[in-house]
Design a protein around this motif. Structure first.
Motif, PDB file in Angstrom:
ATOM      1  N   GLN A  35     -21.712   1.514  11.070  1.00  0.00           N
ATOM      2  CA  GLN A  35     -21.030   0.713  12.084  1.00  0.00           C
ATOM      3  C   GLN A  35     -19.812  -0.028  11.533  1.00  0.00           C
ATOM      4  O   GLN A  35     -18.947  -0.437  12.295  1.00  0.00           O
ATOM      5  N   LYS A  36     -19.744  -0.213  10.224  1.00  0.00           N
ATOM      6  CA  LYS A  36     -18.628  -0.932   9.618  1.00  0.00           C
ATOM      7  C   LYS A  36     -17.478   0.023   9.341  1.00  0.00           C
ATOM      8  O   LYS A  36     -17.684   1.173   8.976  1.00  0.00           O
ATOM      9  N   THR A  37     -16.266  -0.484   9.513  1.00  0.00           N
ATOM     10  CA  THR A  37     -15.093   0.338   9.241  1.00  0.00           C
ATOM     11  C   THR A  37     -14.116  -0.412   8.341  1.00  0.00           C
ATOM     12  O   THR A  37     -14.138  -1.638   8.257  1.00  0.00           O
ATOM     13  N   ALA A  51     -11.806   4.507   8.357  1.00  0.00           N
ATOM     14  CA  ALA A  51     -12.985   5.224   7.865  1.00  0.00           C
ATOM     15  C   ALA A  51     -14.200   4.322   8.012  1.00  0.00           C
ATOM     16  O   ALA A  51     -14.079   3.086   8.044  1.00  0.00           O
ATOM     17  N   ASN A  52     -15.389   4.943   8.088  1.00  0.00           N
ATOM     18  CA  ASN A  52     -16.614   4.148   8.192  1.00  0.00           C
ATOM     19  C   ASN A  52     -17.345   4.125   6.846  1.00  0.00           C
ATOM     20  O   ASN A  52     -16.879   4.694   5.871  1.00  0.00           O
ATOM     21  N   GLY A  53     -18.480   3.462   6.838  1.00  0.00           N
ATOM     22  CA  GLY A  53     -19.263   3.315   5.617  1.00  0.00           C
ATOM     23  C   GLY A  53     -19.959   4.576   5.162  1.00  0.00           C
ATOM     24  O   GLY A  53     -20.641   4.563   4.143  1.00  0.00           O
ATOM     25  N   ARG A  54     -19.791   5.646   5.872  1.00  0.00           N
ATOM     26  CA  ARG A  54     -20.292   6.956   5.428  1.00  0.00           C
ATOM     27  C   ARG A  54     -19.176   7.769   4.788  1.00  0.00           C
ATOM     28  O   ARG A  54     -19.322   8.956   4.548  1.00  0.00           O
ATOM     29  N   SER A  59     -10.642   7.557  12.731  1.00  0.00           N
ATOM     30  CA  SER A  59      -9.446   7.615  13.568  1.00  0.00           C
ATOM     31  C   SER A  59      -8.187   7.610  12.713  1.00  0.00           C
ATOM     32  O   SER A  59      -8.192   7.134  11.575  1.00  0.00           O
ATOM     33  N   ILE A  60      -7.135   8.144  13.310  1.00  0.00           N
ATOM     34  CA  ILE A  60      -5.799   8.117  12.713  1.00  0.00           C
ATOM     35  C   ILE A  60      -4.829   7.739  13.828  1.00  0.00           C
ATOM     36  O   ILE A  60      -4.890   8.302  14.919  1.00  0.00           O
ATOM     37  N   GLU A  61      -3.977   6.778  13.535  1.00  0.00           N
ATOM     38  CA  GLU A  61      -2.920   6.398  14.481  1.00  0.00           C
ATOM     39  C   GLU A  61      -1.578   6.666  13.813  1.00  0.00           C
ATOM     40  O   GLU A  61      -1.356   6.276  12.675  1.00  0.00           O
TER      41      GLU A  61
END
Length: 111
Positions: A35-37, A51-54, A59-61
């Motif tokens: 859940q953390k990014t 990116a997330n904790g995995r 996402s890319i903007e």
């Protein structure tokens, strides 16, 4: 000598309980890290990667001002830089969370 005890007060049963408790805490942390990014930018914020904790890119903007069909290489470089930094930031976040559980003890292979 107490059951499970060794000379000098070492108790294998206590060590096993502590290891099991740490394992439960690590599993809980792994679930929370999804859940953390973390994010990173490149080109003065023209490209942003999250990116997330995995260590998954979520996402890319890309600011439309950086899109130039005559200079695709610059955009590619900016995307790579942002993505790589976001993944490094995710790794740092994971290491920081792990240190809270392990007391800074480095356990190879956990992530």
């Amino acid at each position: 000598m107490a059951k499970g005890g060794f000379p000098g007060g070492f108790n294998i049963n206590n060590m096993i309980k502590q290891a099991q408790q740490m394992q439960e805490e690590i599993k809980k942390m792994q679930e929370q890290l999804v859940q953390k990014t973390v994010e990173a930018t490149a080109g003065g914020g023209m490209v942003k990667a999250v990116a997330n904790g995995r260590k998954e890119l979520v996402s890319i903007e890309i600011n439309p001002d950086v899109v130039d069909k005559e200079d695709v290489e610059t955009l590619e470089d900016l995307v790579l830089a942002a993505v790589n930094q976001a993944l490094r930031n995710a790794e740092e976040m994971i290491a920081s969370e792990m240190a809270k559980i392990t007391g800074g003890l480095n356990i190879p292979g956990l992530f």
